[in-house]
Design a protein around this motif. Structure first.
Motif, mmCIF file in Angstrom:
data_model
loop_
_atom_site.group_PDB
_atom_site.id
_atom_site.type_symbol
_atom_site.label_atom_id
_atom_site.label_comp_id
_atom_site.label_asym_id
_atom_site.label_seq_id
_atom_site.Cartn_x
_atom_site.Cartn_y
_atom_site.Cartn_z
ATOM 1 N N ASP A 157 0.847 -1.183 0.000
ATOM 2 C CA ASP A 157 0.000 0.000 0.000
ATOM 3 C C ASP A 157 0.894 1.249 0.000
ATOM 4 O O ASP A 157 2.045 1.193 0.460
ATOM 5 N N LEU A 158 0.365 2.349 -0.486
ATOM 6 C CA LEU A 158 1.179 3.561 -0.579
ATOM 7 C C LEU A 158 0.908 4.556 0.549
ATOM 8 O O LEU A 158 1.746 4.798 1.402
ATOM 9 N N TRP A 159 -0.293 5.122 0.537
ATOM 10 C CA TRP A 159 -0.608 6.194 1.476
ATOM 11 C C TRP A 159 -0.622 5.661 2.898
ATOM 12 O O TRP A 159 -1.323 4.718 3.210
ATOM 13 N N GLY A 160 0.186 6.242 3.773
ATOM 14 C CA GLY A 160 0.274 5.792 5.149
ATOM 15 C C GLY A 160 1.364 4.767 5.372
ATOM 16 O O GLY A 160 1.706 4.463 6.522
ATOM 17 N N CYS A 161 1.919 4.245 4.274
ATOM 18 C CA CYS A 161 2.970 3.219 4.378
ATOM 19 C C CYS A 161 4.271 3.684 3.743
ATOM 20 O O CYS A 161 5.324 3.627 4.361
ATOM 21 N N VAL A 162 4.174 4.145 2.502
ATOM 22 C CA VAL A 162 5.355 4.602 1.761
ATOM 23 C C VAL A 162 5.451 6.118 1.748
ATOM 24 O O VAL A 162 6.536 6.683 1.679
ATOM 25 N N HIS A 163 4.323 6.805 1.834
ATOM 26 C CA HIS A 163 4.313 8.274 1.907
ATOM 27 C C HIS A 163 3.099 8.727 2.712
ATOM 28 O O HIS A 163 2.190 7.931 3.013
ATOM 29 N N ASP A 164 3.069 10.024 3.054
ATOM 30 C CA ASP A 164 1.967 10.570 3.845
ATOM 31 C C ASP A 164 1.098 11.531 3.048
ATOM 32 O O ASP A 164 0.358 12.331 3.628
ATOM 33 N N ALA A 184 7.790 11.199 0.934
ATOM 34 C CA ALA A 184 8.087 9.778 1.153
ATOM 35 C C ALA A 184 8.567 9.533 2.568
ATOM 36 O O ALA A 184 9.161 10.406 3.210
ATOM 37 N N HIS A 185 8.295 8.309 3.066
ATOM 38 C CA HIS A 185 8.880 7.856 4.325
ATOM 39 C C HIS A 185 10.228 7.207 3.992
ATOM 40 O O HIS A 185 10.279 6.164 3.332
ATOM 41 N N ALA A 186 11.297 7.827 4.444
ATOM 42 C CA ALA A 186 12.639 7.384 4.060
ATOM 43 C C ALA A 186 12.909 5.930 4.454
ATOM 44 O O ALA A 186 13.503 5.171 3.679
ATOM 45 N N ARG A 222 -1.909 4.209 -13.398
ATOM 46 C CA ARG A 222 -0.592 3.987 -12.787
ATOM 47 C C ARG A 222 0.436 5.024 -13.232
ATOM 48 O O ARG A 222 1.342 5.355 -12.474
ATOM 49 N N ARG A 223 0.304 5.536 -14.460
ATOM 50 C CA ARG A 223 1.240 6.566 -14.913
ATOM 51 C C ARG A 223 1.140 7.808 -14.021
ATOM 52 O O ARG A 223 2.155 8.425 -13.660
ATOM 53 N N GLY A 224 -0.085 8.180 -13.648
ATOM 54 C CA GLY A 224 -0.272 9.328 -12.776
ATOM 55 C C GLY A 224 0.264 9.090 -11.382
ATOM 56 O O GLY A 224 0.815 9.990 -10.748
ATOM 57 N N VAL A 225 0.116 7.859 -10.884
ATOM 58 C CA VAL A 225 0.651 7.515 -9.567
ATOM 59 C C VAL A 225 2.174 7.564 -9.579
ATOM 60 O O VAL A 225 2.801 8.071 -8.654
ATOM 61 N N ALA A 226 2.784 7.056 -10.656
ATOM 62 C CA ALA A 226 4.249 7.089 -10.764
ATOM 63 C C ALA A 226 4.767 8.517 -10.741
ATOM 64 O O ALA A 226 5.777 8.828 -10.084
ATOM 65 N N SER A 227 4.064 9.413 -11.442
ATOM 66 C CA SER A 227 4.457 10.818 -11.456
ATOM 67 C C SER A 227 4.333 11.437 -10.066
ATOM 68 O O SER A 227 5.211 12.190 -9.620
ATOM 69 N N GLN A 228 3.240 11.109 -9.380
ATOM 70 C CA GLN A 228 3.029 11.626 -8.024
ATOM 71 C C GLN A 228 4.105 11.113 -7.072
ATOM 72 O O GLN A 228 4.625 11.858 -6.236
ATOM 73 N N LEU A 229 4.471 9.828 -7.198
ATOM 74 C CA LEU A 229 5.497 9.255 -6.334
ATOM 75 C C LEU A 229 6.831 9.972 -6.509
ATOM 76 O O LEU A 229 7.555 10.213 -5.534
ATOM 77 N N ALA A 230 7.155 10.305 -7.749
ATOM 78 C CA ALA A 230 8.401 11.028 -8.010
ATOM 79 C C ALA A 230 8.397 12.379 -7.294
ATOM 80 O O ALA A 230 9.414 12.803 -6.727
ATOM 81 N N GLN A 231 7.240 13.054 -7.291
ATOM 82 C CA GLN A 231 7.127 14.342 -6.605
ATOM 83 C C GLN A 231 7.296 14.189 -5.095
ATOM 84 O O GLN A 231 7.850 15.059 -4.432
ATOM 85 N N PHE A 232 6.833 13.072 -4.555
ATOM 86 C CA PHE A 232 6.934 12.837 -3.116
ATOM 87 C C PHE A 232 8.336 12.382 -2.701
ATOM 88 O O PHE A 232 8.649 12.357 -1.513
ATOM 89 N N GLY A 233 9.152 11.975 -3.688
ATOM 90 C CA GLY A 233 10.498 11.524 -3.375
ATOM 91 C C GLY A 233 10.645 10.020 -3.273
ATOM 92 O O GLY A 233 11.601 9.530 -2.659
#
Length: 290
Positions: A21-28, A32-34, A60-71
């Motif tokens: 899962d992403l939100w709450g696990c990998v980022h907030d 990103a959670h380092a 998924r393309r939009g999620v990948a872009s968002q993840l890059a912004q979050f670090g």
């Protein structure tokens, strides 16, 4: 009994694939959670495969872009499977008709981008509610407003017999510490009012089918006993894992941080009481993904 661990490295050798899962696990929702990023990188470096399994309504393309912004770097995962893509496939197959009333925000409009994988897709048209054959719900118009503000529209839609396609079964998320309502809250309200809601993200089977297709496309054939699902939602991530007969790792420091008295680690008594109340039985629990 759920086993509390302090690091995923303690159990990594038991698994070949992580469904994360992403939100709450990998980022907030902001950054990103380092420690989580480092843990996923470490699992991949050990030969494992990481599937980011998210209830995001975005492709998924939009999620990948968002993840890059979050670090969140690309080398922290192998592939992404989103509730949005699973729901989009159903929409383009005509699950709620051709003329749909859209609920969501400007950033959710990528939901309507064409999908190459769908043969002979339905020609979807966004219309006003009084012309609609169905509802596509990516989220509320205002994520901070009580979902009940939609009761008048939902009453009208129910009377017309419209189905609501829910692109994100999550009820709420915490964005940088501030709680926001998600599409799942609207779908739950519509169902409570007597309407019919269609779900495609966790804990429902379609998103797990999508994850398996993503793995197959990568040439990864894994025994279910070697798959670990990770998330902070007992009614989405953990319930989905239980329904698919997969082992699971509950992130207690996410949505249930207060109930489980989690700082670095969950309080064992509070964790057990919370899981018993929610009728949930994850295989493992950890304060934060690390």
């Amino acid at each position: 009994m759920t086993q509390i661990i302090t690091s995923i490295s303690e159990i990594a050798d038991r698994y070949d694939v992580l469904l994360v899962d992403l939100w709450g696990c990998v980022h907030d929702g902001v950054r990103a959670h380092a420690e989580a990023v480092a843990a996923l990188k470490g699992f991949r470096q050990g030969g494992g495969t990481v599937v980011l399994l998210t209830n995001s309504p975005r492709p998924r393309r939009g999620v990948a872009s968002q993840l890059a912004q979050f670090g969140v770097p690309e080398d922290a995962y192998d592939v992404i499977a989103t509730s949005g893509d699973s729901a989009r496939a159903a929409m383009f197959r005509g699950a709620v008709g051709e003329k749909v009333w859209f609920m969501g925000q400007e950033g959710d409009l990528a939901f309507f981008e064409p999908m190459d994988l769908i043969d002979d897709p339905v020609d979807i048209q966004r219309v006003e509610l009084d012309e609609a054959e169905g509802i596509v719900c990516c989220g509320p118009f205002d994520p901070h407003a009580d979902p009940a503000v939609n009761r008048p529209q939902f009453l009208y839609a129910k009377q017309k017999g419209l189905k609501l396609l829910c692109a994100n079964p999550d009820i709420f998320v915490d964005r940088g510490g501030k709680r926001e309502w998600c599409a799942g809250a609207l779908a739950a309200l519509y169902t409570e009012m007597g309407g019919e809601s269609l779900y495609f993200g966790k804990p429902h089977p379609p998103i797990y089918d999508l994850a398996r297709r993503r793995l197959a496309a990568m040439g990864v054939d894994v025994d279910p006993s070697r798959v670990l699902a990770i998330g902070d939602g007992v009614h989405t991530d953990i319930a989905g894992a239980m329904g698919e007969d997969l082992d699971s790792l509950f992130i207690s420091g996410g949505l249930a941080a207060a109930e489980t008295k989690t700082s670095q680690h969950p309080d064992p008594d509070a964790l057990n009481a919370y899981l018993a109340k929610e009728n949930s039985a994850p295989t493992f629990a950890i304060g934060q993904l690390r």
